[in-house]
Design a protein around this motif. Structure first.
Motif, PDB file in Angstrom:
ATOM      1  N   GLY A 130     -37.552  19.065  11.956  1.00 25.55           N
ATOM      2  CA  GLY A 130     -36.572  19.283  10.890  1.00 25.55           C
ATOM      3  C   GLY A 130     -36.428  18.055   9.998  1.00 25.55           C
ATOM      4  O   GLY A 130     -36.391  18.160   8.771  1.00 25.55           O
ATOM      5  N   LYS A 131     -36.369  16.889  10.608  1.00 26.39           N
ATOM      6  CA  LYS A 131     -36.265  15.637   9.853  1.00 26.39           C
ATOM      7  C   LYS A 131     -37.505  15.425   8.975  1.00 26.39           C
ATOM      8  O   LYS A 131     -37.399  15.061   7.802  1.00 26.39           O
ATOM      9  CB  LYS A 131     -36.083  14.468  10.829  1.00 26.39           C
ATOM     10  CG  LYS A 131     -35.873  13.140  10.176  1.00 26.39           C
ATOM     11  CD  LYS A 131     -35.629  12.058  11.235  1.00 26.39           C
ATOM     12  CE  LYS A 131     -35.466  10.693  10.588  1.00 26.39           C
ATOM     13  NZ  LYS A 131     -35.269   9.642  11.581  1.00 26.39           N
ATOM     14  N   TYR A 132     -38.680  15.659   9.550  1.00 22.44           N
ATOM     15  CA  TYR A 132     -39.939  15.501   8.801  1.00 22.44           C
ATOM     16  C   TYR A 132     -40.017  16.482   7.631  1.00 22.44           C
ATOM     17  O   TYR A 132     -40.353  16.103   6.507  1.00 22.44           O
ATOM     18  CB  TYR A 132     -41.134  15.689   9.744  1.00 22.44           C
ATOM     19  CG  TYR A 132     -42.466  15.689   9.048  1.00 22.44           C
ATOM     20  CD1 TYR A 132     -42.976  14.519   8.502  1.00 22.44           C
ATOM     21  CD2 TYR A 132     -43.208  16.854   8.924  1.00 22.44           C
ATOM     22  CE1 TYR A 132     -44.194  14.506   7.850  1.00 22.44           C
ATOM     23  CE2 TYR A 132     -44.434  16.859   8.276  1.00 22.44           C
ATOM     24  CZ  TYR A 132     -44.923  15.680   7.747  1.00 22.44           C
ATOM     25  OH  TYR A 132     -46.133  15.675   7.100  1.00 22.44           O
ATOM     26  N   MET A 133     -39.675  17.737   7.889  1.00 24.36           N
ATOM     27  CA  MET A 133     -39.751  18.740   6.829  1.00 24.36           C
ATOM     28  C   MET A 133     -38.692  18.490   5.754  1.00 24.36           C
ATOM     29  O   MET A 133     -38.951  18.695   4.566  1.00 24.36           O
ATOM     30  CB  MET A 133     -39.618  20.149   7.414  1.00 24.36           C
ATOM     31  CG  MET A 133     -40.835  20.590   8.219  1.00 24.36           C
ATOM     32  SD  MET A 133     -42.402  20.447   7.309  1.00 24.36           S
ATOM     33  CE  MET A 133     -42.086  21.497   5.903  1.00 24.36           C
ATOM     34  N   MET A 135     -37.567  15.574   4.841  1.00 24.87           N
ATOM     35  CA  MET A 135     -38.096  14.473   4.045  1.00 24.87           C
ATOM     36  C   MET A 135     -39.189  14.956   3.083  1.00 24.87           C
ATOM     37  O   MET A 135     -39.218  14.585   1.916  1.00 24.87           O
ATOM     38  CB  MET A 135     -38.656  13.380   4.981  1.00 24.87           C
ATOM     39  CG  MET A 135     -39.140  12.138   4.273  1.00 24.87           C
ATOM     40  SD  MET A 135     -40.920  11.902   4.042  1.00 24.87           S
ATOM     41  CE  MET A 135     -41.723  12.808   5.271  1.00 24.87           C
ATOM     42  N   THR A 136     -40.059  15.830   3.580  1.00 25.25           N
ATOM     43  CA  THR A 136     -41.137  16.360   2.740  1.00 25.25           C
ATOM     44  C   THR A 136     -40.577  17.172   1.576  1.00 25.25           C
ATOM     45  O   THR A 136     -40.945  16.952   0.412  1.00 25.25           O
ATOM     46  CB  THR A 136     -42.095  17.229   3.580  1.00 25.25           C
ATOM     47  OG1 THR A 136     -42.673  16.416   4.607  1.00 25.25           O
ATOM     48  CG2 THR A 136     -43.192  17.833   2.732  1.00 25.25           C
ATOM     49  N   ILE A 137     -39.682  18.095   1.873  1.00 15.92           N
ATOM     50  CA  ILE A 137     -39.115  18.962   0.840  1.00 15.92           C
ATOM     51  C   ILE A 137     -38.324  18.140  -0.176  1.00 15.92           C
ATOM     52  O   ILE A 137     -38.377  18.386  -1.375  1.00 15.92           O
ATOM     53  CB  ILE A 137     -38.240  20.062   1.494  1.00 15.92           C
ATOM     54  CG1 ILE A 137     -39.101  21.006   2.313  1.00 15.92           C
ATOM     55  CG2 ILE A 137     -37.428  20.822   0.464  1.00 15.92           C
ATOM     56  CD1 ILE A 137     -40.291  21.575   1.587  1.00 15.92           C
ATOM     57  N   SER A 138     -37.594  17.146   0.299  1.00 17.23           N
ATOM     58  CA  SER A 138     -36.845  16.264  -0.611  1.00 17.23           C
ATOM     59  C   SER A 138     -37.802  15.459  -1.484  1.00 17.23           C
ATOM     60  O   SER A 138     -37.564  15.287  -2.681  1.00 17.23           O
ATOM     61  CB  SER A 138     -35.949  15.316   0.187  1.00 17.23           C
ATOM     62  OG  SER A 138     -34.979  16.043   0.893  1.00 17.23           O
ATOM     63  N   GLY A 139     -38.884  14.976  -0.889  1.00 11.51           N
ATOM     64  CA  GLY A 139     -39.891  14.234  -1.646  1.00 11.51           C
ATOM     65  C   GLY A 139     -40.564  15.070  -2.716  1.00 11.51           C
ATOM     66  O   GLY A 139     -40.954  14.559  -3.761  1.00 11.51           O
ATOM     67  N   TRP A 140     -40.696  16.348  -2.458  1.00 10.12           N
ATOM     68  CA  TRP A 140     -41.260  17.263  -3.451  1.00 10.12           C
ATOM     69  C   TRP A 140     -40.220  17.669  -4.498  1.00 10.12           C
ATOM     70  O   TRP A 140     -40.532  18.393  -5.417  1.00 10.12           O
ATOM     71  CB  TRP A 140     -41.799  18.512  -2.778  1.00 10.12           C
ATOM     72  CG  TRP A 140     -43.059  18.317  -1.992  1.00 10.12           C
ATOM     73  CD1 TRP A 140     -43.820  17.196  -1.870  1.00 10.12           C
ATOM     74  CD2 TRP A 140     -43.719  19.326  -1.210  1.00 10.12           C
ATOM     75  NE1 TRP A 140     -44.905  17.430  -1.048  1.00 10.12           N
ATOM     76  CE2 TRP A 140     -44.868  18.732  -0.636  1.00 10.12           C
ATOM     77  CE3 TRP A 140     -43.443  20.656  -0.940  1.00 10.12           C
ATOM     78  CZ2 TRP A 140     -45.741  19.434   0.183  1.00 10.12           C
ATOM     79  CZ3 TRP A 140     -44.318  21.360  -0.115  1.00 10.12           C
ATOM     80  CH2 TRP A 140     -45.459  20.748   0.432  1.00 10.12           C
ATOM     81  N   ALA A 141     -38.972  17.224  -4.316  1.00 13.47           N
ATOM     82  CA  ALA A 141     -37.855  17.499  -5.227  1.00 13.47           C
ATOM     83  C   ALA A 141     -37.404  18.957  -5.198  1.00 13.47           C
ATOM     84  O   ALA A 141     -36.777  19.434  -6.136  1.00 13.47           O
ATOM     85  CB  ALA A 141     -38.164  17.052  -6.657  1.00 13.47           C
ATOM     86  N   CYS A 142     -37.709  19.648  -4.115  1.00 11.58           N
ATOM     87  CA  CYS A 142     -37.204  21.000  -3.951  1.00 11.58           C
ATOM     88  C   CYS A 142     -35.717  20.941  -3.633  1.00 11.58           C
ATOM     89  O   CYS A 142     -35.186  19.900  -3.242  1.00 11.58           O
ATOM     90  CB  CYS A 142     -37.926  21.729  -2.811  1.00 11.58           C
ATOM     91  SG  CYS A 142     -39.672  22.013  -3.095  1.00 11.58           S
TER      92      CYS A 142
END
Length: 151
Positions: A130-133, A135-142
């Motif tokens: 959950g933490k990894y995903m 971070m990924t989704i936030s990094g993609w600006a979703c």
């Protein structure tokens, strides 16, 4: 409204069942659901050449199905990313997508796209995934609308 569902699992079991339940609850009136089973696409490993960062993702030496998936994500009104936990991480088909679309951390094409993360686990690891995903989704600006963890 078109929802694209990235199915990170190589199996059609728990994650798919949860997504089908979400689909049932959201309904089908004015809604379409496009399931992308990553195991059915050829996605090569990132080669670490850096061309996607330095110049353009169009110069990536990998020739595979990534552009098909990327186009579907760009055209979607919302995204669901469904993943089981494998060794406290996402399975390799989903990890390859994240690695290959790393340029989205710098050129955010999915800005504000509503995204739901679904995590299934037979025990532990859902917090780490959950933490990894997140971070990924936030990094993609979703726009992360939530994380559903099913153990």
């Amino acid at each position: 409204m078109r929802i694209v569902i990235l199915m990170g699992s190589p199996r059609k079991q728990d994650s798919l069942n949860v997504c089908k339940e979400i689909e049932l609850r959201l309904g089908t009136k004015n809604m379409t659901y496009d399931y992308i089973f990553l195991k059915d696409y050829e996605i090569q490993d990132c080669r670490g050449c850096g061309l996607c960062f330095k110049k353009s993702e169009k110069l990536c030496p990998c020739r595979d199905d990534l552009d098909i998936i990327r186009k579907k994500l760009l055209e979607a009104d919302g995204i669901i990313i469904a993943t089981p936990v494998y060794a406290y991480q996402v399975p390799s088909p989903l990890k390859r997508i994240i690695d290959r679309m790393a340029f989205l951390f710098h050129r955010q094409e999915l800005v504000g796209k509503p995204t739901l993360i679904v995590i299934t686990s037979d025990g532990g690891g859902h917090k780490q995934v959950g933490k990894y995903m997140k971070m990924t989704i936030s990094g993609w600006a979703c726009n992360l609308i939530g994380i559903i963890s099913i153990i």
